[in-house]
Design a protein around this motif. Structure first.
Motif, mmCIF file in Angstrom:
data_model
loop_
_atom_site.group_PDB
_atom_site.id
_atom_site.type_symbol
_atom_site.label_atom_id
_atom_site.label_comp_id
_atom_site.label_asym_id
_atom_site.label_seq_id
_atom_site.Cartn_x
_atom_site.Cartn_y
_atom_site.Cartn_z
ATOM 1 N N ASP A 1 38.319 47.737 87.996
ATOM 2 C CA ASP A 1 38.250 48.231 86.618
ATOM 3 C C ASP A 1 39.622 48.565 86.043
ATOM 4 O O ASP A 1 39.726 48.980 84.877
ATOM 5 N N THR B 1 40.643 49.037 82.040
ATOM 6 C CA THR B 1 41.000 50.419 81.704
ATOM 7 C C THR B 1 42.394 50.491 81.101
ATOM 8 O O THR B 1 42.629 51.214 80.128
ATOM 9 N N ASN C 1 33.718 53.162 83.123
ATOM 10 C CA ASN C 1 34.486 52.599 84.234
ATOM 11 C C ASN C 1 34.208 53.397 85.497
ATOM 12 O O ASN C 1 33.471 54.386 85.477
#
Length: 276
Positions: free
Chosen positions: A61, A65, A83
């Motif tokens: 992620d 992010t 996330n």
């Protein structure tokens, strides 16, 4: 009018909130966090302040992010962004974020809600066919628990059927998700036993046996067998395996002949029909 601080202690609210309350810098480091962050991740405040926030984000992620973080720095608020973070013990935590930039101070104020249980339920519903009153895509649609050719499915010849999922509490569904995850982890062990599962689940053998029976309506061995058989269908649908022996091995059955017998009892058709 009374001073707001006299009516409501904001610092108390900050410390008691079960949600994450965070102040982060544009440099990618936490500047202020409430106790919920440390409690969830298992790190001390000093550990959380000493490393970039990205180092606590689940590796898959991080790219997304980072792109969201750059967007925030351009004065774009972030709403309902999900996330995953990784705890100190290695567990995955799902979070849903609302983040607001304050460009004049080069800071981001953020609130995150722990949605891990929600994600586990979604995964249980998506990945486990154990409680579904339907058969997988490669089997004909069913009517009232029967295949279109009239053959029963999802009920073994011993007549044991599962409780409807509508009768299960959220807590029971989450517990079964953990159990199924564990069974899948050890699926290669032909002799997967209640002893191993009870140890991993932190229960005595008797407690585990009773909970599985009370929750599902079937014995632990019966329930584990169903998970194995659903995994065999997943293996078939993947298209990676072409023989009964391969599917039997992947699903953790001792012999192809035994697997073939159970498969037909469960699905109403011979496994070879799906490998042609």
């Amino acid at each position: 009018m009374e001073n707001l601080s006299e009516i409501f202690d904001l610092e108390c609210f900050f410390h008691l909130s079960p949600d994450w309350l965070c102040v982060a810098g544009f440099d990618g480091y936490f500047k202020k966090i409430n106790p919920a962050v440390s409690k969830t991740l298992g790190y001390t405040e000093s550990e959380l302040f000493s490393k970039p926030i990205d180092s606590f984000v689940f590796v898959d992620d991080r790219s997304l992010t980072a792109s969201k973080r750059e967007s925030i720095k351009k004065n774009n608020p972030l709403y309902n962004f999900e996330n995953r973070y990784v705890t100190k013990s290695g567990e995955i935590v799902w979070l849903s974020w609302i983040s607001m930039p304050v460009q004049s101070q080069q800071l981001v104020f953020a609130i995150a809600r722990n949605i891990t249980d929600k994600k586990k339920l979604e995964e249980f519903s998506r990945a486990s066919f154990i409680f579904n009153n339907k058969i997988e895509e490669r089997i004909a649609p069913a009517q009232n628990g029967e295949l279109t050719n009239g053959v029963k499915f999802n009920v073994f010849t011993d007549g044991r059927s599962l409780k409807p999922i509508s009768e299960l509490s959220i807590a029971d569904q989450l517990w079964l998700y953990e159990l199924e995850t564990l069974v899948r982890k050890y699926i290669g062990k032909v002799d997967l036993s209640i002893v191993l599962l009870s140890s991993e689940m932190g229960l005595s053998e008797r407690q585990l046996h009773r909970r599985i029976k009370n929750t599902t309506g079937v014995t632990p061995n019966n329930y584990i067998r169903r998970i194995r058989l659903h995994m065999s269908m997943e293996a078939i649908n993947s298209g990676k395996y072409r023989t009964v022996s391969e599917i039997s091995y992947i699903a953790g059955f001792e012999t192809p002949a035994y697997f073939r017998k159970l498969f037909k009892e469960f699905y109403g058709r011979d496994v070879a029909e799906f490998l042609q």
